[in-house]
Design a protein around this motif. Structure first.
Motif, short mmCIF file in Angstrom:
data_model
loop_
_atom_site.label_atom_id
_atom_site.label_comp_id
_atom_site.label_asym_id
_atom_site.label_seq_id
_atom_site.Cartn_x
_atom_site.Cartn_y
_atom_site.Cartn_z
N LEU A 59 -67.40 22.92 -20.23
CA LEU A 59 -68.37 22.34 -21.36
C LEU A 59 -69.04 23.54 -21.97
O LEU A 59 -69.13 24.75 -21.86
CB LEU A 59 -69.43 21.78 -20.45
CG LEU A 59 -68.92 20.51 -20.03
CD1 LEU A 59 -70.24 19.93 -18.73
CD2 LEU A 59 -68.57 19.40 -20.53
N ALA A 60 -69.26 23.20 -23.50
CA ALA A 60 -69.73 24.23 -24.30
C ALA A 60 -71.47 23.90 -24.43
O ALA A 60 -71.81 22.86 -24.27
CB ALA A 60 -69.28 23.88 -25.72
N ASN A 61 -72.30 25.03 -24.56
CA ASN A 61 -73.73 25.08 -24.63
C ASN A 61 -74.18 24.15 -23.55
O ASN A 61 -74.96 23.06 -23.75
CB ASN A 61 -73.96 24.37 -26.11
CG ASN A 61 -73.35 25.12 -27.24
OD1 ASN A 61 -73.53 26.29 -27.28
ND2 ASN A 61 -73.06 24.46 -28.25
N THR A 62 -73.92 24.55 -22.12
CA THR A 62 -74.39 23.79 -21.08
C THR A 62 -75.78 24.10 -20.67
O THR A 62 -76.09 25.46 -20.65
CB THR A 62 -73.26 24.36 -19.80
OG1 THR A 62 -71.87 23.85 -20.51
CG2 THR A 62 -73.40 23.06 -18.85
N THR A 77 -75.59 20.83 -8.22
CA THR A 77 -75.61 21.67 -9.35
C THR A 77 -75.29 20.79 -10.56
O THR A 77 -74.10 20.19 -10.59
CB THR A 77 -74.80 22.86 -9.40
OG1 THR A 77 -75.13 23.58 -8.22
CG2 THR A 77 -75.05 23.54 -10.73
N ARG A 78 -76.33 20.38 -11.65
CA ARG A 78 -75.84 19.63 -12.78
C ARG A 78 -75.58 20.36 -13.82
O ARG A 78 -76.24 21.21 -14.39
CB ARG A 78 -77.01 18.46 -12.77
CG ARG A 78 -77.02 17.54 -11.80
CD ARG A 78 -78.28 16.52 -12.04
NE ARG A 78 -78.20 15.41 -10.71
CZ ARG A 78 -79.15 14.86 -10.70
NH1 ARG A 78 -80.40 14.79 -11.23
NH2 ARG A 78 -79.31 13.94 -9.55
N PHE A 79 -74.43 19.88 -14.57
CA PHE A 79 -74.06 20.37 -15.89
C PHE A 79 -74.23 19.51 -16.94
O PHE A 79 -73.88 18.51 -16.98
CB PHE A 79 -72.70 20.95 -15.78
CG PHE A 79 -72.42 21.96 -14.68
CD1 PHE A 79 -72.59 23.30 -14.89
CD2 PHE A 79 -72.18 21.50 -13.30
CE1 PHE A 79 -72.18 24.24 -13.89
CE2 PHE A 79 -71.76 22.30 -12.23
CZ PHE A 79 -71.89 23.72 -12.61
N LEU A 80 -74.96 19.73 -17.94
CA LEU A 80 -75.51 19.03 -18.94
C LEU A 80 -74.99 19.38 -20.34
O LEU A 80 -75.55 20.54 -20.70
CB LEU A 80 -76.98 18.44 -19.09
CG LEU A 80 -77.46 17.85 -17.72
CD1 LEU A 80 -78.32 19.20 -16.85
CD2 LEU A 80 -78.66 16.73 -17.86
N ALA A 81 -74.41 18.64 -21.18
CA ALA A 81 -73.77 18.99 -22.66
C ALA A 81 -73.70 17.85 -23.18
O ALA A 81 -73.55 16.60 -22.99
CB ALA A 81 -72.73 19.92 -22.29
N GLU A 82 -73.52 18.06 -24.48
CA GLU A 82 -73.34 16.80 -25.49
C GLU A 82 -72.13 16.08 -25.40
O GLU A 82 -72.47 14.85 -25.11
CB GLU A 82 -73.37 17.53 -27.03
CG GLU A 82 -74.61 17.78 -27.47
CD GLU A 82 -74.62 18.04 -28.89
OE1 GLU A 82 -73.42 17.89 -29.54
OE2 GLU A 82 -75.75 18.59 -29.64
N GLU A 83 -71.16 16.79 -24.68
CA GLU A 83 -69.73 16.08 -24.50
C GLU A 83 -69.79 15.44 -23.19
O GLU A 83 -68.77 14.56 -22.87
CB GLU A 83 -68.58 16.92 -24.82
CG GLU A 83 -68.65 18.10 -23.79
CD GLU A 83 -69.22 19.38 -24.49
OE1 GLU A 83 -68.50 20.50 -24.33
OE2 GLU A 83 -70.14 19.54 -24.97
N GLY A 84 -70.68 15.75 -22.17
CA GLY A 84 -70.48 14.95 -20.79
C GLY A 84 -71.63 15.55 -19.86
O GLY A 84 -72.29 16.63 -20.29
N VAL A 85 -71.63 15.01 -18.79
CA VAL A 85 -72.53 15.25 -17.77
C VAL A 85 -71.83 15.34 -16.50
O VAL A 85 -71.18 14.40 -16.25
CB VAL A 85 -73.75 14.44 -17.61
CG1 VAL A 85 -74.69 14.92 -16.30
CG2 VAL A 85 -74.71 14.49 -18.69
N ALA A 86 -71.84 16.68 -15.70
CA ALA A 86 -70.94 16.81 -14.49
C ALA A 86 -71.87 16.93 -13.38
O ALA A 86 -72.96 17.84 -13.55
CB ALA A 86 -69.91 17.78 -14.45
#
Length: 226
Positions: A59-62, A77-86
């Motif tokens: 992901l970019a700009n996470t 551990t949550r990864f948040l970005a404009e293209e998605g959330v994992a």
């Protein structure tokens, strides 16, 4: 990889050993199988040769957040970005009986969007001072140290495992199955959430007043003092 400040790590454990999980999705420190055993992952000390086990969404700009499930040692551990959330879930199962498992369970899930992931497991036995061999079969890999001081460890994964490259896959929020990797020992589901909650609820804080003033005393629910 580069060094991470210590405050960027969450801690998981099973009362036999602990692992440090970075906000980039990498396990950068683990002594195995016990607290005082040599390391198998030690990128925290040497980011080039120390060894690590990384699962990372592409992901970019996470923005990354780490938290624990309430009253447990299960780390999210949550990864948040404009293209998605994992979301990456890490824990070391604990058992009520003497048959204590000694493994790390890593599960990834996609909350929103379609996300590519990369996984790389690169152990370095005995503080990276010992060579090892790798045997890959289907969705498992067994790492065997050349030293008798270090027991072998295994990686089981729902993602196909390959040698000498990063494993890659894509998941989306509409998929029902979560991708899962189990490192170090047996592989199988366990209700560690319930066990950790039960263990945690056994502790209570007592405030005892005396002539010398108030003092704290930690006890378990059965009255045993710690």
């Amino acid at each position: 990889m580069g060094f991470q400040p210590i405050e960027n790590y969450g801690v998981i454990g099973n009362m036999r050993s602990i692992a440090l999980v970075g906000m980039g999705g990498s396990i950068d420190f683990l002594c195995y199988p016990d607290f005082d055993s040599p390391t198998v992952f030690a990128a925290l000390l040497d980011d080039e040769r120390g060894g690590y086990f990384q699962i990372q969404p592409q992901l970019a700009n996470t923005r990354v957040r780490q938290l624990y499930l309430p009253d447990t040692n299960i780390l999210l551990t949550r990864f948040l970005a404009e293209e998605g959330v994992a979301e990456l879930t890490d824990y070391m199962p604990i058992a009520a009986d003497a048959k204590q498992p000694n493994e790390i369970i890593r599960t990834v899930s996609v909350i929103r969007g379609k996300i590519d992931f990369q996984m790389r497991c690169q152990p370095r036995f005995h503080y990276a001072a010992c060579a090892h061999t790798v045997k890959i079969e289907d969705s498992s890999a067994v790492f065997s140290s050349a030293s008798d001081r270090c027991p072998p460890m295994a990686l089981y994964s729902t993602v196909a495992i390959s040698r000498n490259r990063r494993m890659q896959w894509r998941s989306s929020a509409c998929e029902l199955a979560r991708r899962r990797a189990s490192c170090l020992a047996e592989f199988g589901p366990r209700d560690s959430n319930q066990k950790w909650s039960s263990w945690n609820s056994g502790f209570r804080r007592q405030f005892v007043s005396g002539r010398d003033g108030s003092r704290n005393r930690d006890t378990r629910g059965d009255g045993e003092r710690w």
